[in-house]
Write an enzyme that holds these catalytic residues in place. Structure first.
Site, PDB file in Angstrom:
ATOM      1  N   SER A   1       0.797  -1.237   0.000  1.00  0.00           N
ATOM      2  CA  SER A   1       0.000   0.000   0.000  1.00  0.00           C
ATOM      3  C   SER A   1       0.826   1.282   0.000  1.00  0.00           C
ATOM      4  O   SER A   1       0.266   2.366  -0.206  1.00  0.00           O
ATOM      5  CB  SER A   1      -0.952   0.022   1.193  1.00  0.00           C
ATOM      6  OG  SER A   1      -1.988  -0.893   0.989  1.00  0.00           O
TER       7      SER A   1
ATOM      8  N   VAL B   1       1.202  -3.623   3.858  1.00  0.00           N
ATOM      9  CA  VAL B   1       1.203  -4.900   4.582  1.00  0.00           C
ATOM     10  C   VAL B   1       2.472  -5.721   4.345  1.00  0.00           C
ATOM     11  O   VAL B   1       2.636  -6.777   4.956  1.00  0.00           O
ATOM     12  CB  VAL B   1      -0.047  -5.772   4.296  1.00  0.00           C
ATOM     13  CG1 VAL B   1      -1.288  -5.177   4.915  1.00  0.00           C
ATOM     14  CG2 VAL B   1      -0.222  -6.036   2.817  1.00  0.00           C
TER      15      VAL B   1
ATOM     16  N   TYR C   1      -3.994  -3.204 -10.294  1.00  0.00           N
ATOM     17  CA  TYR C   1      -3.859  -2.954  -8.853  1.00  0.00           C
ATOM     18  C   TYR C   1      -2.924  -3.970  -8.194  1.00  0.00           C
ATOM     19  O   TYR C   1      -2.072  -3.619  -7.371  1.00  0.00           O
ATOM     20  CB  TYR C   1      -5.255  -2.974  -8.207  1.00  0.00           C
ATOM     21  CG  TYR C   1      -5.226  -2.881  -6.709  1.00  0.00           C
ATOM     22  CD1 TYR C   1      -5.028  -1.666  -6.063  1.00  0.00           C
ATOM     23  CD2 TYR C   1      -5.382  -4.025  -5.917  1.00  0.00           C
ATOM     24  CE1 TYR C   1      -4.985  -1.587  -4.674  1.00  0.00           C
ATOM     25  CE2 TYR C   1      -5.338  -3.958  -4.539  1.00  0.00           C
ATOM     26  CZ  TYR C   1      -5.145  -2.734  -3.922  1.00  0.00           C
ATOM     27  OH  TYR C   1      -5.098  -2.666  -2.547  1.00  0.00           O
TER      28      TYR C   1
ATOM     29  N   LYS D   1       0.330   3.398  -2.947  1.00  0.00           N
ATOM     30  CA  LYS D   1      -0.890   4.205  -3.117  1.00  0.00           C
ATOM     31  C   LYS D   1      -0.583   5.714  -3.062  1.00  0.00           C
ATOM     32  O   LYS D   1      -1.319   6.524  -3.627  1.00  0.00           O
ATOM     33  CB  LYS D   1      -1.929   3.798  -2.056  1.00  0.00           C
ATOM     34  CG  LYS D   1      -2.424   2.370  -2.301  1.00  0.00           C
ATOM     35  CD  LYS D   1      -3.274   1.799  -1.178  1.00  0.00           C
ATOM     36  CE  LYS D   1      -3.641   0.359  -1.528  1.00  0.00           C
ATOM     37  NZ  LYS D   1      -4.343  -0.350  -0.443  1.00  0.00           N
TER      38      LYS D   1
ATOM     39  N   TYR E   1      -4.636   4.053   8.194  1.00  0.00           N
ATOM     40  CA  TYR E   1      -5.998   3.506   8.340  1.00  0.00           C
ATOM     41  C   TYR E   1      -6.609   3.859   9.695  1.00  0.00           C
ATOM     42  O   TYR E   1      -6.521   4.996  10.131  1.00  0.00           O
ATOM     43  CB  TYR E   1      -5.991   1.979   8.095  1.00  0.00           C
ATOM     44  CG  TYR E   1      -5.170   1.652   6.886  1.00  0.00           C
ATOM     45  CD1 TYR E   1      -5.617   2.037   5.623  1.00  0.00           C
ATOM     46  CD2 TYR E   1      -3.926   1.056   6.987  1.00  0.00           C
ATOM     47  CE1 TYR E   1      -4.855   1.801   4.503  1.00  0.00           C
ATOM     48  CE2 TYR E   1      -3.156   0.809   5.873  1.00  0.00           C
ATOM     49  CZ  TYR E   1      -3.630   1.192   4.641  1.00  0.00           C
ATOM     50  OH  TYR E   1      -2.880   0.961   3.548  1.00  0.00           O
TER      51      TYR E   1
HETATM   52  O1  DON Z   1      -4.898  -5.050  -1.503  1.00  0.00           O
HETATM   53  C1  DON Z   1      -4.349  -5.445  -0.489  1.00  0.00           C
HETATM   54  O2  DON Z   1      -4.966  -5.911   0.455  1.00  0.00           O
HETATM   55  C2  DON Z   1      -2.848  -5.354  -0.406  1.00  0.00           C
HETATM   56  N1  DON Z   1      -2.268  -5.549  -1.700  1.00  0.00           N
HETATM   57  C3  DON Z   1      -2.414  -4.015   0.098  1.00  0.00           C
HETATM   58  C4  DON Z   1      -2.939  -3.706   1.478  1.00  0.00           C
HETATM   59  C5  DON Z   1      -2.021  -2.896   2.277  1.00  0.00           C
HETATM   60  O3  DON Z   1      -0.826  -2.856   2.089  1.00  0.00           O
HETATM   61  C6  DON Z   1      -2.624  -2.188   3.405  1.00  0.00           C
HETATM   62  N2  DON Z   1      -1.638  -1.908   4.392  1.00  0.00           N
HETATM   63  N3  DON Z   1      -1.477  -1.741   5.454  1.00  0.00           N
END
Ligand code: DON
Length: 300
Positions: free
Chosen positions: A60, A254, A185, A63, A236
């Site tokens: 993420s 993540v 994505y 993003k 978040y």
């Molecule tokens: O779409 C997802 O769930 C993961 N590729 C990215 C989520 C993420 O990194 C949120 N982070 N804390």
């Protein structure tokens, strides 16, 4: 930088490292004892400690960069399709979307990032390629690329993101076919980069919108806006706690990475694969907390 050495010693001695994300199986086996931290000065000079040059899954964190690209190309019209308020909900939550007619709360939760990637794909015809090329230039690393194993793993376990995308498509807030968007994505999330790469790549947010090669990527006002959304939404439903502890705009992933910005001064990236229950790196948040406490560098 002695402060980085001190932080690394403290992190190594701290009990509890959290757990690597396991809903993306390719990330589950990452060794949670790894830790790296990098600080990039405005001219791109980078200092680091620990595993600061080891590539990891940016997830993420990307993003932030797709938002910057989209905002620079589309301008304020973007905000008709995605909000800029904290969600107070987990990053992959579906619940708010129905109450709020398919308009995600912000560009950093998964639903909002899907909208931004969809718009970037419509604008460029190649959202993930545009992102990769942008990161190569801004990080100064021409080898930066997707980790195809992580991409395949997330593609095979992408039902929740597919649900978010289809749901928003039902509100006409997604322009591309959902399978096309998901592929873009998942590639975006599978970018592999080190702390050094990501600290450097985020430099334009500390330089008030000026890119690594001196070009104007964002207006000063847009750079401020992105930093503000990072501060309020970048971690978040833990954004309040992160602001309290760290006092900087930050964005987590993540994969266990977090970037943070000291506007006008430097950018940071920390990496520790073990996450807390809200999906943020345990050692990463702790290290940033110590950095701003020890140096006094914060936006407050
Ligand atoms: O779409 C997802 O769930 C993961 N590729 C990215 C989520 C993420 O990194 C949120 N982070 N804390």
């Amino acid at each position: 930088m002695p402060v980085l050495e001190q932080i690394a010693v403290e992190i190594a001695a701290a009990p509890g490292r959290g757990t690597p994300a396991d809903y993306i199986p390719a990330l589950a086996t990452t060794d949670p004892r790894q830790f790296g931290m990098a600080v990039a000065e405005l001219d791109g000079t980078v200092y680091g400690v620990g595993d600061w040059e080891t590539p990891f899954s940016a997830q993420s964190i990307t993003k932030v960069f797709t938002l910057a690209l989209c905002l620079s190309m589309e301008g304020e019209g973007l905000w008709e399709h995605v909000g800029r308020e904290p969600s107070g909900n987990p990053f992959n939550s579906l619940v708010q979307l129905e109450y709020e007619n398919g308009i995600p709360r912000n560009p950093f939760i998964n639903a909002g990032a899907l909208v931004v990637t969809d718009r970037l794909h419509s604008l460029t015809g190649d959202a993930s390629g545009t992102l990769r090329d942008f990161l190569r230039v801004e990080s100064g690393n021409p080898d930066l690329d997707f980790d195809e194993q992580v991409w395949a793993s997330e593609t095979a376990n992408g039902d929740r993101n597919a649900a978010l995308a289809h749901f928003m498509a039902s509100y006409h807030n997604i322009a591309n076919p959902v399978p096309v968007l998901l592929d873009e994505y998942f590639h975006q999330c599978a970018i592999e980069a080190s702390c050094a790469d990501l600290a450097r790549a985020a430099g334009f947010l500390a330089r008030h919108g000026i890119g690594a090669e001196g070009d104007i990527l964002l207006t000063r006002s847009q750079a401020k806006q992105i930093n503000a959304v990072m501060l309020t939404c970048g971690t978040y439903d833990a954004a309040g706690d992160f602001a309290y502890r760290v006092g900087l705009p930050g964005k987590s992933g993540v994969g266990g990475g977090i970037i943070a910005v000291v506007p006008g001064h430097c950018t940071l990236c920390v990496w520790g694969p073990g996450l807390d229950e809200r999906g943020n790196s345990v050692s990463g948040v702790a290290a940033l907390d110590r950095f701003t406490t020890l140096t006094g560098l914060s936006v407050f």
